[in-house]
Structure formats: structure tokens, C-alpha cells
Design an enzyme around this catalytic site. Structure first.
Site, PDB file in Angstrom:
ATOM      1  CE  LYS A  21      -3.838   1.862   2.840  1.00 61.52           C
ATOM      2  NZ  LYS A  21      -4.691   1.572   4.014  1.00 61.52           N
TER       3      LYS A  21
ATOM      4  CB  SER B  42      -8.113   3.348   3.052  1.00 62.51           C
ATOM      5  OG  SER B  42      -7.211   2.766   3.977  1.00 62.51           O
TER       6      SER B  42
ATOM      7  CB  SER C 115      -8.104   0.265   5.792  1.00 63.36           C
ATOM      8  OG  SER C 115      -8.828   1.455   5.706  1.00 63.36           O
TER       9      SER C 115
END
Ligand code: GLN
Length: 481
Positions: A75, A150, A174
Site C-alpha cells: 500500500k 482504504s 481498511s
């Protein structure tokens, strides 16, 4: 896609090289990323270079590489000295981190090869991966739907077969929610299990790094690699790291599975409810004992989380001032103007909303009414869980109230977006581990997730229940078209 064990066995056995494995992953990423938008950056040369080093190390006899040649996606809020670390934000668009995050170093030490960075909601604030205005990430099961967030890019990388592993961060869901929306496994470890060194902070008392994989077994392998004490993160815990993958054959018989009605109330989609109930029946039919209990303070979870998370975010994001990092506004009148212009131009609207909410909750006169009260509720919630885990081994519930929603559907309705986190945030508030695993599909062929939570440091138990469930079901093996 093959599992990690098979790939590393072939790489370590010389049947295929790390370079070939990584090249193939890069080919698939290049092909699929155009339509899915999972990666914000693909590190072609560095990945091949790194794979060569892994091959060399193997040729010198190194067999101690549990992730030999495995391509991994990170990420884009995890610092890497290669390329940029943008957090999906304009304010960090060109930011180049001077060091690697701890988990990246551990992955590389184990023979894994980082192939690139994945898309996310700006500064991990969101549940749909839509707040980074530069790139839209799509759900491979339906290109008109969000992948969740996210860590949506990481979830899509694994769900679409680009990489067998991706790492995400989970502050309020997330990892687990995008895993549920895309039909993969997503694990949020206990707070302190994994070092946060080099993870760009959102809510520091809630943030935790964890893996996306196709199976619980693969998640176990990755967790053993990334866990452990790191002196550079004082909240990482000094506790032995088990070989989680070796410990998956614990029988379901006699396992006490807890269900709390608070997770099955109003707002839960009927198809999700029925898939989760069926999963619970599957566990019961294998000899698990179902125990009902109450989580009295769960109903305050969302309110409590959105005060604490925004309060911590407002403080963490104060560092983006146009001086220390990233973007700097042109032609400021003075230093105050520099700060305010840089932040006005650099942050997107959701991040600004969070900073304002958090600053308000911490401001003099409101601190006691909001922040302090939220911290007290957090303690009560944690005690609810402590009491529950005296009676049960694992808590079973949905991950999200619905399956993946349409792109744009909730983007202009922040409250609706926040409510989508109702089942995930309490694990972060309590600091406990939780995993999302596929447990079905709705009538639109969208994946449904089952959430398992446990007491602190019970990842081994969670993963073994997840693994036993996956031996009985095939939801995790299905692929989007
Ligand atoms: N959706 C939640 C939020 O916006 C959780 C995000 C996360 O876990 N990073 O805060």
C-alpha cells in the site's frame, strides 16, 4: 493462482527462478492494471534486480527464504526508498522516503520481491479507495463497483491474481473490508504484533499493518515474516513469533464460537446475514460450540472511532506544512500563508474534514466532552471484549453490512461512508486481531466476507479456524472473470 508454499518450493528447488516468477507477475500487472487501477507505481527494474539477488542467494545455498521469489505489493502509505510514497495525496505526490519501512525489510529478508505500490484512500481515510483523485481503483468482480478501502489497491492486486500477497494497513477496517468486497483473506493483527515503523501515521493508537492473501494458510506464512519486536516502534511487542502456518491443524471440535446480536441488527443486508449464518452453521456442524453473548458498548463504536481517529489524524497530519515534506505552495505572503496555502491546495476534502473534526474534538472546552469521553467509551468497549473472550475463543460476525457498493455511490455522503465501517472499527478500538475470509456471494455475484475476531495475540487460533473453514468451502478459490 498457486499458493505461496508451492511457489517458494519451486523457486527454492530451482524449478523456476525468482526472476521468471517476478517477470510473470509484472506481465499480469501491466496487463490488468490498466482496467483495474490497483497500482499507483510499478517498480519493474528494481523488482527484477531484487529477484536476481534472490536467485543468487539461492544458488549460494540459502534455503532459509520462506517467501522466495514471491511478488508482493505494498500500500502506498508504506515508506520505500524506491520510488515515491504518496499516501494517495497531492501533498505527497513527489515525496521520496529516505528509508524502507520495517515490514519491507522483513519481506525482502525472507526472499519476497516488492513489485510496486498500490492505490488507497488519501492518507487511508475512507472505505472505498475513491478519495485519491488521481486514480480510480475498480472491483474486479464488477468494474462499476468500489473495491472497498482504504487499502483497495492491495485487495485488488491479490483478488485479480496480480500478486499472491499484498500488504495493507487497517485503522478501522481498511484491510478487512476491501478483502470482503473483493473475495480475499485480509488480516488485521493485534495492535503491536507488527512494527509500524515507516508506515505513514493516520491514527497511531489504531493503525496496524497486515496481509491480503488468497488463503488463511498464506496469511499465516506472511504474518510470521512481518511480526515481531522492532526497536524503532516502541508499541511493537516483544513476544515470540510462532510459525503460524505450522499451527493450522487445530480441530474445530470444541472451539467456542461467539456470536453477538449487536453485529446482526438493523442495516445488515439479508444476503450477507444469511451467508454469515451459513458459515456459522458450517463451523457448528464440525463440532464448534456456538455461544451467544452481549457487547453492550458496541453501539457507540462508530461515534467513538470517528472522534479518536480524527483527533489522532489532526495531530499526525500537522507535519505537512510545506516545509518538512512534499508539496509547497507557490508565492506565499509569509510563513502562516505558506502553511495554509500548502494545506489548502495539498489535502483533499475528506482529509480536511477529518482534520477539522479532530481539531475540534481536541480543542479546549470540547476535549472533555468529546475526546476524553470517547477514550472512556473505548475502555468500556475493550472490557466488553475481555469479558467475551473469557467465554469464547473466536467471535464470528459480518465484515461489512453490504457487499461492494457502486463507484460514486457514497462519495458525497460521508456519514453513509462512515457507517459502512460499523462492524470493523471495534477491533481497532480494542486492539484485538481480526480476519476477513470469503464466505459466499450475493445474487449479483459479489463476494461476502466473514469476520473472525479473537483476544490479543490469538492470531494462531483465528487463522486455524479460518483454515479449517477453507478446507470445507471453496469460496476463496473462485476468481472474477
Ligand atoms: N474507513 C475507516 C476510516 O475512514 C477506516 C480506514 C482505515 O482503516 N484506514 O477511517
Amino acid at each position: 493462482m498457486q499458493n505461496i508454499k508451492e511457489i517458494t518450493k519451486r523457486v527454492l528447488g530451482g524449478k523456476i527462478s525468482a526472476v521468471e516468477t517476478v517477470n510473470e507477475a509484472l506481465r499480469v500487472i501491466d496487463e490488468k492494471n490498466k482496467s483495474l487501477g490497483a497500482f499507483t507505481a510499478i517498480h519493474h527494474e528494481q523488482a527484477i534486480q531484487r529477484a536476481k539477488e534472490v536467485d543468487e542467494s539461492i544458488s549460494k545455498g540459502n534455503q532459509n527464504l520462506p517467501l522466495a521469489g514471491i511478488p508482493v505489493a505494498l500500500k502506498d502509505n508504506m515508506c520505500l526508498s524506491t520510488g515515491t510514497t504518496t499516501c494517495g495525496s497531492e501533498i505527497l505526490r513527489n515525496y521520496q522516503a529516505p528509508y524502507d519501512c520495517h515490514v519491507a525489510s522483513l519481506l525482502e529478508k525472507s526472499g519476497a520481491v516488492i513489485v510496486g505500490k498500490t492505490n488507497m484512500d488519501e492518507f487511508a481515510m475512507g472505505s472505498s479507495t475513491e478519495t485519491n483523485s488521481a486514480l480510480t481503483t475498480k472491483n474486479p468482480w464488477d468494474l462499476e463497483r468500489v473495491p472497498g478501502g482504504s487499502s483497495g489497491g492491495s485487495a485488488v492486486a491479490v483478488a485479480s491474481g496480480m500478486t499472491p500477497i499484498a500488504l495493507g494497513s487497517d485503522t478501522g477496517g481498511s484491510i478487512r473490508q476491501p478483502a470482503a468486497f473483493t473475495g480475499v483473506v485480509g488480516l488485521k493483527p493485534t495492535y503491536g504484533r507488527v512494527s509500524r515503523y515507516g508506515l505513514v501515521a493516520y491514527g497511531s493508537s489504531l493503525d496496524q499493518i497486515g496481509p491480503f492473501t488468497r488463503s488463511a494458510e498464506d496469511a499465516a506464512t506472511v504474518l510470521s515474516v512481518i511480526s515481531g519486536k522492532d526497536d524503532r516502534d516502541s508499541t511493537s511487542v516483544d513476544r515470540p513469533v510462532p510459525d503460524y502456518a505450522n499451527d493450522l491443524d487445530q480441530p474445530l471440535k470444541g472451539t467456542r464460537i461467539g456470536i453477538a446480536q449487536e453485529y446482526f441488527g438493523e442495516g445488515l443486508d439479508e444476503e450477507t446475514r444469511s451467508a454469515v449464518n451459513q458459515a456459522i452453521d458450517t463451523l457448528r456442524s464440525e463440532g464448534a460450540e456456538i455461544v451467544e453473548f452481549e457487547l453492550r458498548h458496541m453501539k457507540y463504536g462508530i461515534a467513538c472511532y470517528y472522534i479518536i481517529a480524527t483527533a489522532e489524524a489532526s495531530s499526525n497530519l500537522a507535519r505537512y506544512d510545506g516545509v518538512h515534506y512534499g508539496y509547497r505552495a507557490d508565492n506565499p505572503d509569509d510563513v502562516i500563508d505558506l502553511y495554509s496555502k500548502t494545506r489548502a491546495e495539498g489535502f483533499g476534502s475528506e482529509v480536511k474534514r477529518r482534520i477539522m473534526l479532530g481539531t475540534y474534538a481536541l480543542s479546549s472546552g470540547y476535549y472533555d466532552a468529546y475526546y476524553l469521553r470517547a477514550m472512556k467509551v473505548r475502555t468500556l468497549l475493550r472490557r466488553d471484549f475481555e469479558a467475551a473472550f473469557e467465554k469464547v475463543d473466536v467471535l464470528c460476525c459480518p465484515v461489512a453490512p453490504t457487499t461492494a457498493f457502486k463507484l460514486g455511490e457514497k462519495l458525497n455522503d460521508p456519514l453513509a461512508m462512515y457507517l459502512a465501517d460499523v462492524y470493523t472499527i471495534s477491533a481497532n478500538l480494542a486492539g484485538i486481531p481480526a480476519v476477513s475470509i470469503p464466505c459466499g456471494f450475493d445474487s449479483q455475484n459479489l463476494p461476502i466476507g466473514l469476520q473472525l475476531m479473537g483476544s490479543p495475540f490469538s492470531e494462531g487460533k483465528l487463522l486455524s479456524v479460518a483454515h479449517q473453514y477453507q478446507l470445507l468451502t471453496d469460496f476463496h478459490t473462485r476468481n472474477p472473470e
